[in-house]
Design an enzyme around this catalytic site. Structure first.
Site, PDB file in Angstrom:
ATOM      1  N   THR A  83       0.860  -1.175   0.000  1.00  0.00           N
ATOM      2  CA  THR A  83       0.000   0.000   0.000  1.00  0.00           C
ATOM      3  C   THR A  83       0.897   1.225   0.000  1.00  0.00           C
ATOM      4  O   THR A  83       1.956   1.220   0.633  1.00  0.00           O
ATOM      5  CB  THR A  83      -0.919   0.031   1.239  1.00  0.00           C
ATOM      6  OG1 THR A  83      -1.414   1.356   1.447  1.00  0.00           O
ATOM      7  CG2 THR A  83      -0.175  -0.387   2.493  1.00  0.00           C
ATOM      8  N   CYS A 197      -1.913   5.006  -5.390  1.00  0.00           N
ATOM      9  CA  CYS A 197      -2.703   4.171  -4.496  1.00  0.00           C
ATOM     10  C   CYS A 197      -2.886   2.864  -5.253  1.00  0.00           C
ATOM     11  O   CYS A 197      -3.288   2.872  -6.420  1.00  0.00           O
ATOM     12  CB  CYS A 197      -4.050   4.801  -4.174  1.00  0.00           C
ATOM     13  SG  CYS A 197      -5.138   3.713  -3.239  1.00  0.00           S
TER      14      CYS A 197
END
Length: 231
Positions: A83, A197
């Site tokens: 992430t 992202c």
């Protein structure tokens, strides 16, 4: 091949992409029935998201550091945080183990430099777009000039990530909104756009942008397989 340790679950939608990419890349490079050697620690994203929203980053870092220690104990030779946003606690995680952590922003900056670009737009969560832990790393390690959308567009991108992509919803109207935001960044001078992202890659593809896009999950996975296959 070295064993990769994945800190995932943030969200599991993008972690599933990491698993697919790492295995596909291993097969491409080694052929036959080869697949990636890896261990996965998948956290409960609801817990992490609550800590993010409440600004309890040290606690979130402790949670991921515990995952890192478990992966090292399981035999991981190299760690990945799957992430972008949680790279805010990358130093805390790295200091908890003796094996190296492959930083996602470094892999991304290297790809941008290889493409010969310097001024790039950044899309991601509000934390990633607005705080310095990621933008600063891109600037310091990559020498990049990083642009982010205007406040209203940042809020839109953040909402789509958490309310849609993280729960597996991929909507055409949201793709159109991302195209619009990318257009705004290009109008400001962006030569490329970082999909900062890991869930954004589920929605935005190269054809959705008039300039090159840099899909961070894929770039992270490519760097990890290169490192895993290097003696």
């Amino acid at each position: 091949m070295k064993t990769l340790g994945l800190i995932g679950g943030m969200s599991w939608e993008s972690t599933a992409e990491y698993y697919r990419l790492l295995n596909e890349l291993t097969r491409e490079r080694l052929g036959g029935l080869h697949s990636a050697r890896l261990v996965l620690y998948s956290v409960d994203f609801a817990t992490v998201e609550r800590l993010q929203a409440e600004g309890r980053w040290t606690e979130a870092g402790e949670l991921l550091a515990g995952a890192a220690r478990s992966l090292e104990a399981a035999g991981a030779d190299l760690l990945l945080i799957c992430t972008n946003t949680m790279h805010k606690v990358a130093d805390q995680v790295a200091s908890a183990v003796s094996v190296p952590l492959l930083h996602l922003a470094d892999a991304t900056a290297a790809a941008v430099r290889t493409a010969g670009l310097r001024r790039v737009g950044l899309l991601g969560t509000a934390f990633t777009m607005e705080q310095d832990f990621y933008r600063g790393r891109l600037a310091s390690s990559g020498g990049l000039d990083v642009l982010v959308p205007a406040a209203e567009s940042r809020a839109l991108v953040h909402r789509i990530i958490y309310d849609e992509l993280c729960v597996g919803l991929v909507r055409e109207e949201s793709r159109a909104e991302f195209r619009r935001v990318i257009g705004e960044l290009v109008a400001e001078g962006a030569e490329g756009v970082i999909l900062g992202c890991t869930e954004i890659e589920l929605l935005v593809h190269p054809a959705d942008s008039p300039v090159p896009v840099f899909p961070t999950a894929r770039l992270h996975a490519e760097a990890a397989i290169t490192a895993a296959l290097t003696e």
